[in-house]
Motif scaffolding. Sequence first.
Motif, short mmCIF file in Angstrom:
data_model
loop_
_atom_site.label_atom_id
_atom_site.label_comp_id
_atom_site.label_asym_id
_atom_site.label_seq_id
_atom_site.Cartn_x
_atom_site.Cartn_y
_atom_site.Cartn_z
N GLY A 1247 8.52 7.07 -10.00
CA GLY A 1247 7.35 7.60 -10.69
C GLY A 1247 7.69 8.76 -11.60
O GLY A 1247 8.86 9.12 -11.80
N GLU A 1248 6.64 9.35 -12.17
CA GLU A 1248 6.83 10.48 -13.07
C GLU A 1248 5.67 11.46 -12.93
O GLU A 1248 4.58 11.10 -12.49
CB GLU A 1248 6.94 10.00 -14.52
CG GLU A 1248 5.70 9.26 -15.02
CD GLU A 1248 5.85 8.78 -16.45
OE1 GLU A 1248 6.95 8.94 -17.01
OE2 GLU A 1248 4.85 8.27 -17.00
N ILE A 1249 5.95 12.71 -13.31
CA ILE A 1249 4.96 13.79 -13.27
C ILE A 1249 4.83 14.34 -14.69
O ILE A 1249 5.84 14.72 -15.30
CB ILE A 1249 5.37 14.90 -12.29
CG1 ILE A 1249 5.57 14.32 -10.88
CG2 ILE A 1249 4.34 16.01 -12.26
CD1 ILE A 1249 6.15 15.31 -9.89
N LEU A 1250 3.60 14.39 -15.19
CA LEU A 1250 3.36 14.88 -16.55
C LEU A 1250 2.52 16.15 -16.48
O LEU A 1250 1.58 16.25 -15.70
CB LEU A 1250 2.61 13.83 -17.38
CG LEU A 1250 3.24 12.43 -17.48
CD1 LEU A 1250 2.35 11.52 -18.31
CD2 LEU A 1250 4.63 12.50 -18.08
N VAL A 1251 2.89 17.13 -17.29
CA VAL A 1251 2.11 18.36 -17.46
C VAL A 1251 1.81 18.49 -18.94
O VAL A 1251 2.74 18.58 -19.76
CB VAL A 1251 2.88 19.59 -16.94
CG1 VAL A 1251 2.09 20.86 -17.24
CG2 VAL A 1251 3.13 19.48 -15.44
N ASP A 1252 0.53 18.46 -19.29
CA ASP A 1252 0.12 18.44 -20.70
C ASP A 1252 0.80 17.31 -21.46
O ASP A 1252 1.21 17.46 -22.62
CB ASP A 1252 0.43 19.78 -21.38
CG ASP A 1252 -0.66 20.82 -21.12
OD1 ASP A 1252 -1.56 20.52 -20.31
OD2 ASP A 1252 -0.60 21.91 -21.70
N GLY A 1253 0.94 16.16 -20.76
CA GLY A 1253 1.52 14.99 -21.39
C GLY A 1253 3.03 15.01 -21.51
O GLY A 1253 3.63 14.07 -22.06
N VAL A 1254 3.69 16.04 -21.02
CA VAL A 1254 5.16 16.15 -21.10
C VAL A 1254 5.75 15.81 -19.74
O VAL A 1254 5.34 16.36 -18.72
CB VAL A 1254 5.57 17.58 -21.52
CG1 VAL A 1254 7.10 17.69 -21.57
CG2 VAL A 1254 4.98 17.95 -22.86
N ASN A 1255 6.71 14.89 -19.73
CA ASN A 1255 7.41 14.53 -18.50
C ASN A 1255 8.29 15.70 -18.08
O ASN A 1255 9.20 16.11 -18.81
CB ASN A 1255 8.26 13.28 -18.73
CG ASN A 1255 8.80 12.71 -17.42
OD1 ASN A 1255 9.03 13.44 -16.46
ND2 ASN A 1255 9.01 11.41 -17.38
N ILE A 1256 8.02 16.25 -16.90
CA ILE A 1256 8.74 17.47 -16.49
C ILE A 1256 10.22 17.21 -16.26
O ILE A 1256 11.03 18.16 -16.27
CB ILE A 1256 8.10 18.09 -15.22
CG1 ILE A 1256 8.20 17.13 -14.02
CG2 ILE A 1256 6.67 18.52 -15.49
CD1 ILE A 1256 7.80 17.77 -12.71
N ASN A 1257 10.62 15.95 -16.05
CA ASN A 1257 12.04 15.64 -15.89
C ASN A 1257 12.83 15.84 -17.18
O ASN A 1257 14.06 15.92 -17.15
CB ASN A 1257 12.24 14.20 -15.40
CG ASN A 1257 11.97 14.07 -13.91
OD1 ASN A 1257 12.16 15.03 -13.16
ND2 ASN A 1257 11.51 12.92 -13.48
N HIS A 1258 12.14 15.91 -18.32
CA HIS A 1258 12.82 16.10 -19.60
C HIS A 1258 12.92 17.58 -19.98
O HIS A 1258 13.47 17.90 -21.03
CB HIS A 1258 12.07 15.35 -20.70
CG HIS A 1258 12.01 13.87 -20.46
ND1 HIS A 1258 11.08 13.05 -21.07
CD2 HIS A 1258 12.76 13.06 -19.67
CE1 HIS A 1258 11.26 11.81 -20.66
NE2 HIS A 1258 12.27 11.80 -19.80
N LEU A 1259 12.39 18.47 -19.13
CA LEU A 1259 12.36 19.89 -19.46
C LEU A 1259 13.47 20.64 -18.73
O LEU A 1259 13.87 20.25 -17.63
CB LEU A 1259 11.01 20.50 -19.04
CG LEU A 1259 9.76 19.89 -19.68
CD1 LEU A 1259 8.53 20.55 -19.09
CD2 LEU A 1259 9.79 20.04 -21.19
#
Length: 1424
Positions: A1247-1259
Amino acid sequence: MTITRTNSALPYMDASLERLGDLVIGLGANVVTLLLIFILTATRRSATCNRRKSYIEKSVLYVIPALGACLSCVDLVVLLRTYPRRDFIPCFVPLSRFAMWLAVMLSSKLSCACCVFTSRILCFWWIFRFLMEAFHLNAIFTLQTLEIWMIMLDIAFGISINVLRIKKTPPKNSSLEDPLIEEGHDQRVIERTSSCWDLFTFGYIGLVMKHGSLKQLEFEDLLPLPLDMDPSTCCENLLRSWQLQESNNSPNPSLFWSISGVYGWPYFRLGLLKVFNDCIGFAGPLLLNRLIKYLEKGSRSSIGYTLAISLGLTSIFKSFLDTQYTFRLSKLKLKLRSSIMSVIYRKCLWVNTASRSGFSEGEIQTFMSVDADRIVNLCNSLHDMWSLPLQIGIALYLLYTQVKFAFLSGLAITILLIPVNKWISVLIASATEKMMKLKDERIRKTGELLTNIRTLKMYGWDNWFADWLKETRATEVTHLATRKYLDAWCVFFWATTPTLFSLCTFGLFALMGHQLDAATVFTCLALFNSLISPLNSFPWVINGLIDAFISTRRVGKFMRCLEHNKDSSTDSSLISEELAVFVEDASCTWSSNVEEEHSLTIKHINLRIPKGSFVAIIGEVGSGKTSLLNSLLGEMQCVHGSILLNGSVAYVPQVPWILSGTVRENILFGKPFDSKRYLDTLSACALDVDISLMVGGDMAFIGDKGVNLSGGQRARLALARAVYHGTDMYLLDDVLSAVDSQVGSCILQRALLGPLLNKKTRIMCTHSVQAISCADMVVVMDKGEVKWFGTVTDMPKSIFPSLSSSNEFDMSSSKHLTNKRKESLSIKKDDVDEVSEAADIVKVEERKEGRVEVAVYRNYAVFSGWFITIVILVSAVLMQASRNGNDLWLSYWVDKTGRGATQYSTSFYLMVLCIFCILNSILTLVRAFSFAYGGLKAAVRVHNALICKLINAPIQFFDQTPSGRILNRFSSDLYTIDDSLPFILNILLANFVGLLGIVLVLSYVQVLFLLLLLPFWYIYSKLQFFYRSTSRELRRLDSVSRSPIYASFSETLDGSSTIRAFNSEEHFVARFIEHLTLYQRTSYSEIIASLWLSLRLQLLGAMIVLFVAVMAVIGSQGNFPISFGTPGLVGLALSYAAPLVSLLGSFLTSFTETEKEMVSVERVLQYMDVPQEEVSGSQSLSGKWPVQGLVEFHNVTMRYISTMPPALNHISFTIQGGMQVGVIGRTGAGKSSILNALLRLNPVCNGEILVDGVNINHLPVRELRTHLAVVPQSPFLFQGSLRENLDPLGMSEDWRIWEVLEKCKVKAEVESAGGLDSNVKDSFSVGQRQLLCLARALLKSSKILCLDECTANIDVHTASLLHNAISSECKGVTVITIAHRISTVLDLDSILVLDRGSLVEQGNPQLLLQDDDSAFSSFVRASK
């Protein structure tokens, strides 16, 4: 003419006086021996031996005395023929010697012979005879062959009777009758399976060595620990001595004199053995002098072979003495180490929190990790303090016999260096003391970092905290650098002293008009070589003494802390039988030495609590509730009044203390296992279902500080421990705050009000309205005083308004208790009785196999810097070359002057010598400072690299690795890299280049030595391979066995108040002794293996000395076709061969020790290879992100460990920006896991978690965490100023901080503590700390605020005010609240209900309440 005759007569008068002194000593020794034999024979005539004498005993008692008597007769005849009849005085010595041997022969025929000649007195005297003769060693210069043989027989008989005595040591009656060479119980055990030869050569380690060369050693393969080295016995002995010191010198007992009282007499006996050993060491130069004189004369008599063989035999004899002394001293050091460590551990358990307040946790940990080892090193330093001057004194005296007063020039240099070295020592002591304080501070901060690593990562402060730690380390390194560079000056002064000594002595001797000959020069060179070791060792001895005395004072100060006297606080005879607690006008403080009124935490309290009552202690945050419980436990200093308890006590702290071990071990806590009570306890504390879900059940392993348990599970486990113990009284500090309302209601009814405790006295600090309503009595605290005391019904509404009207859902009513706990339990009675294997969550500490890899050495060189490494190597080689060149030039000078063919003046030869001396001094200085600089550079880089790697490690690594194991790297291993490793590397390099120089010179002088090199190298390589493979394994076992000691110690420091409350000190001491015993076994085996190698290497070196000496004699007689060079070169070869004995052993010992110390680098490098978090990201963030606060979970699955069930199981939900959402569920349902996933503390599987539409795994992970605000479940404040704690990055103005503190209802407490610049210590309660953590989160002004039960430890009224503050302060902010109190989530926008990692319900709480079948409704009903 008269004057001439008088002057010429003086030498003869001196010679006569000297001979008379020798005669008196010899005659006196023989007469005393004769008297001793007669007295012992007369007193032990009745003692009969029931067994026949062995062949060895017969040869000792018959053959040696017979030979001695014969040689004495021959000597007497020779003297009678040599001296005139009127000069009969010299005949007394051989006559008395003949009478002595005759007495030995007659006594040996008696049945009591074995008892006489193996008596302690006679064995000790025979060794003392050698010491008496050692003071007249100059007589050996004039000995004839016959006299040498008689001395050898004397020595052989002395050694033989001591060996026989050791072989049949009788039981000891008292410590004053101990033998000179002490034999413990281990020797008696070993004697059953080992021969006497094995005991002297350490052959009993052979099986361990064989296993070590074939396989990886395990603890079962080690030697058993001797009974006299049992840590518990050692601890008791030192404690008795300390208590005696306290009774004799109560204001200021001394730890040093306590140690002396236990180990002083054995240590003194070892000193006598050392005196004898040191004196024997000078037999080599004296025999060398005789041998070179023989070679110069070119005589063909057989005395040359006698001298050559004597030189070899002396080396062999000294090898045995060296190893036996080292063995006895090492045993004593191990005993002292176990005594110190166990006494420190015991003191930590018996000293209450107030008395311990003067010492930081890091300082106490340093006592165990560093100071204990430094105190143990006192054993070496104290003997060396007198032994080294003795060796120097004897060497100087023998130099006088060779070069007369010319040696005074060299002595003047030595004397001039004494004040210089004293001044340097004072500076080193000052630097060491400052360094130790900073080391304490660094270890404390490191422990703080490891303990709170999860919280630091949540905040994104891990890098900042690491930089803070590096700053402390940098300050520590400045003092370490001062010490290292001062050490380098010490090394320079003392290492160049022998060379300067040589130059000045020979130069002055030549300028005085004397002619240098080979015997004089090379005897002096051998004496100079014997000076090198004591001169070089002296600065280290001084430093070791300084360190040891500093550490002794530090530990002694801690030992003087007052211990809590439980008998005075739990004396039932002083209070009424109906009362459980009696407190009269009690005032208490957390400090042990501050009694001012303003420092009092508890003020003038009066309490009378009847037996069997349930008492609730309530009050606002910081009112003194926890302090009141601690004062009842005796953890605080009672400065006024009295506090008495009636009966046994169990205690559950506000922050549960969990042991590293199984669930069952945590509950039993040393008590015997009772199946029925155990099952009842699990049910009462609502742990049955949780345990049934664990892998391994109640044998599941709990990590360090309970990392693999939820907060509620930790609280219930601590409660279960108290309930199982079945004590008379229970002190409970807010045990219901960490559990949800359903579980809390169950615990209240089944445990606190249930059959197990309903007749016991229960005193509980709480904010729970349910618990307060059920209490028999209520104590209201306010600012350290009892504001009101009485029953619930009599309590005014103004004191606790929430009780009557605040929240209907928190009211207690037993008739509404839920009966829906229908889960099937996997723990049955039969299952509990069966001990299963623990499910191991914590990883076993890894250890490498085989040799230390070359990559480890290469990495250390990289840390030091390749350039400085090359400089060190080149300077060491050139330094040795200049030293060898100096000796070769002397040889050339001697040969030229001896043949009378000198072409140059004396000043020319001296000028060249001076050039060699200057070169040697410069190169020594370069090497010393290069080593200091390289070691410091490596120490700094290793620490910084290690902290960077660990700070970037995932949280799972810390969950699976005990903090004590990591702290071991930062304390013991890093101390080794700071101090021990550069020191031993320096010695290794010096030994290597020294050995290389000797081999090259010997090969140049004696070509046949090259033929010996091949078999010699083969034997040498076999020995070192056989030993090194075992020593590596033993060193790794040593490191592995050391980690549990520090882990247990660190764990005990955290939970010492709990241990004292349960009266379980002895159980934990026994547990620590088990760890310490294993550590002692490893060290003992390591020492025996080292001595096994040392003895064989020294014997190998003695063979080389024998070979060189014999070949020199053969060459001098012209019986060999190959020339062995000039007398000067032959003398040089012999003077170089003599120190080869010690240099060979020293080289391999230092090489092995380096490999052992390198294990510390290897262990540190292991933690530099730990997995790293994905710190970087593919997408960067803007400064204001997140803007909306939209949080989306899409089919998220997360596991903490791959083998465990998922903590989150396919969870999907959306939280709109600005919503306030509550997350509820049973303890362990996965509430905190949502925050862990959102903050990327644990990676998601799917799965994935988004904050304001941004995937937190990419941050970037740190940027993600710094943009979110969080208040953790466990409040964290580090030691520092309040401003640093609230705003470490300095982003907020002071007015903003004060504004937030006021909104969080903690401004008044901060002001009273001293403002924002006040240091955070223990002045804030747990509830106040949680409010400060909330203020810290609000200062971030983030669009997403995560609250992990931040109001659990505060009262309901304050929680309500805070709830309103959060609502007003966080408008437009997404708030995710994990809650146990239903009242805190009723007014929120949405509710998430979790169960076993799954989302079972979501919606508005008011709408869900209208549905009676909803999960949320069942929670509300359970809380009623």
